[in-house]
Scaffold this active site. Sequence first.
Site, PDB file in Angstrom:
ATOM      1  N   ARG A   1     -14.615 -85.640   2.458  1.00 14.39           N
ATOM      2  CA  ARG A   1     -14.122 -84.271   2.319  1.00 14.39           C
ATOM      3  C   ARG A   1     -12.699 -84.124   2.873  1.00 14.39           C
ATOM      4  O   ARG A   1     -11.868 -83.433   2.285  1.00 14.39           O
ATOM      5  CB  ARG A   1     -15.057 -83.299   3.048  1.00 14.39           C
TER       6      ARG A   1
ATOM      7  N   ASP B   1     -18.494 -64.996   2.628  1.00 15.61           N
ATOM      8  CA  ASP B   1     -18.491 -66.442   2.848  1.00 15.61           C
ATOM      9  C   ASP B   1     -17.334 -66.762   3.791  1.00 15.61           C
ATOM     10  O   ASP B   1     -16.386 -65.970   3.914  1.00 15.61           O
ATOM     11  CB  ASP B   1     -18.327 -67.201   1.521  1.00 15.61           C
TER      12      ASP B   1
END
Length: 291
Positions: free
Chosen positions: A44, A146
């Site tokens: 990532r 979020d």
Amino acid sequence: MGRVLMDEREFSYRPADFERVRAIIHRKAGIHLADSKKQLVYSRLARRLRVLGLADFSSYLDHLEKNPSEQEEFVNALTTNLTAFFREPHHFSILAAYANKHKNSSARLRVWCAASSTGEEPYSIAMTLIEAFGRYDPPVEIVASDIDSNVLAEASRGVYSLSRLQSLSLSQKKQFFLKGKGSNAGNAKVIDALKQLVEFKKINLLDKNWPLEGKFDVIFCRNVMIYFDKPTQMILLARMIRLLKPEGLYIAGHSESFSHAAHLVRLVNKTTYQVVHSVAGNGSEGMAYEP
């Protein structure tokens, strides 16, 4: 066999680097990274090293500590955003039943989707409530939040590849989506009536104050708590249920259980809870997680 050696990697990545990542993401977002996530962290964050032209993870983490603007990219990179329309469909049946029970109420039905990701979940909530009320402008408010600004931007656009609509019925596709043509072929866009029911907000659940007002009938917080350690879970659950109306529902994910929080919530349906007793306060203040 199959083990990736450190010197075979594109970037130098030491055990100490993983420990620094683990400490920072826990401090910033409350996420607890297990030892098994070492490779996920590498894959990532390697993208960020390429963008920044850095040679190793140690340099990246030094850069991160000195540049607050990178911290959002860091959190976005490590936030998992697995989602789908009508994922765990039993929860939407529970929501529809709740809506039908409260149709005659003069108050608007309010729902907080606390991990909206790319929007499939809050739009599934909106579709469910439109169908339950039998109108495109139901007395409903949906707040979808979020921590990841990138997925919130995608959710706000409301454009999805046709392959991501496979879990929807033909009727739902026709009712709630516009099929793209020309350069938009292969995609579909949610109709305006659906988008107007959802307000997207960036919220870090660890923040001391949440930009939320009033009480909610239903809180969807599915497959979020699994990323926090037990003390953080208890703090967040206590804060969230303070935002529920007396008969409101807290809906968790399939792998989450709050049997250890029986003094706060009781199970009333499949991974669906209600508050054991009234909790004072508005939930958006105090009880902030302190690392």
